[in-house]
Design a protein around this motif. Structure first.
Motif, mmCIF file in Angstrom:
data_model
loop_
_atom_site.group_PDB
_atom_site.id
_atom_site.type_symbol
_atom_site.label_atom_id
_atom_site.label_comp_id
_atom_site.label_asym_id
_atom_site.label_seq_id
_atom_site.Cartn_x
_atom_site.Cartn_y
_atom_site.Cartn_z
ATOM 1 N N CYS A 109 37.949 -38.190 -19.703
ATOM 2 C CA CYS A 109 39.104 -39.151 -20.136
ATOM 3 C C CYS A 109 39.724 -39.489 -18.864
ATOM 4 O O CYS A 109 40.556 -40.721 -18.751
ATOM 5 C CB CYS A 109 39.879 -38.408 -20.954
ATOM 6 N N THR A 110 40.195 -38.305 -17.882
ATOM 7 C CA THR A 110 41.085 -38.586 -16.722
ATOM 8 C C THR A 110 40.663 -37.516 -15.780
ATOM 9 O O THR A 110 40.111 -36.572 -15.976
ATOM 10 C CB THR A 110 42.501 -38.384 -17.271
ATOM 11 N N SER A 128 38.150 -33.924 -20.637
ATOM 12 C CA SER A 128 37.236 -34.403 -21.231
ATOM 13 C C SER A 128 37.030 -34.517 -23.007
ATOM 14 O O SER A 128 37.702 -33.678 -23.411
ATOM 15 C CB SER A 128 35.923 -33.830 -20.837
ATOM 16 N N TRP A 129 36.175 -35.425 -23.343
ATOM 17 C CA TRP A 129 35.978 -35.310 -24.762
ATOM 18 C C TRP A 129 35.304 -34.090 -25.458
ATOM 19 O O TRP A 129 35.158 -33.609 -26.453
ATOM 20 C CB TRP A 129 34.922 -36.497 -25.128
ATOM 21 N N THR A 176 39.368 -33.531 -28.517
ATOM 22 C CA THR A 176 39.081 -34.282 -27.193
ATOM 23 C C THR A 176 40.639 -33.787 -26.398
ATOM 24 O O THR A 176 41.592 -33.958 -26.841
ATOM 25 C CB THR A 176 39.071 -35.669 -27.209
ATOM 26 N N TRP A 193 42.903 -35.345 -23.938
ATOM 27 C CA TRP A 193 43.017 -36.681 -23.515
ATOM 28 C C TRP A 193 43.411 -36.832 -22.069
ATOM 29 O O TRP A 193 43.251 -37.592 -21.403
ATOM 30 C CB TRP A 193 43.842 -37.514 -24.326
ATOM 31 N N SER A 194 44.437 -35.700 -21.873
ATOM 32 C CA SER A 194 45.125 -35.565 -20.263
ATOM 33 C C SER A 194 45.281 -34.449 -19.815
ATOM 34 O O SER A 194 45.469 -33.527 -20.517
ATOM 35 C CB SER A 194 46.470 -36.501 -20.353
#
Length: 91
Positions: free
Chosen positions: A25-26, A40-41, A65, A67-68
């Motif tokens: 994700c980032t 990550s997911w 998940t 997200w950040s």
């Protein structure tokens, strides 16, 4: 499942960080640039050596998940946020 490090002057990929079990994700550099942090997911955040591209630590414990994930300004802590509606601070 991967994150890539790109040379900003040439546009070439210099390293591929492989190890997540699902989409990334980032990604963010540590304040001193020595590490990269990915979220990550696959419900984990990972720390990577930015010179070698090797995973140095996997942060587990989020229920969904991630997200950040970001470093604190001094690099001593990490905060992750997750789809499980929690944020965690890691030392």
């Amino acid at each position: 499942r991967t994150a890539k490090i790109w040379d900003s002057s040439t546009g070439e990929c210099t390293k591929t960080l492989t190890g997540h079990g699902n989409a990334v994700c980032t990604a963010a550099y540590s304040p001193d640039g020595s590490q990269i942090l990915t979220a990550s997911w696959d419900r984990t955040a990972k720390m990577w050596d930015s010179s070698t591209g090797e995973c140095t630590q996997t942060l587990t414990g989020q229920g969904n998940t991630v997200w950040s994930a970001v470093y604190s300004p001094d690099g001593s802590q990490i905060i992750t946020t997750s789809a499980d509606r929690t944020a965690k601070i890691w030392d």
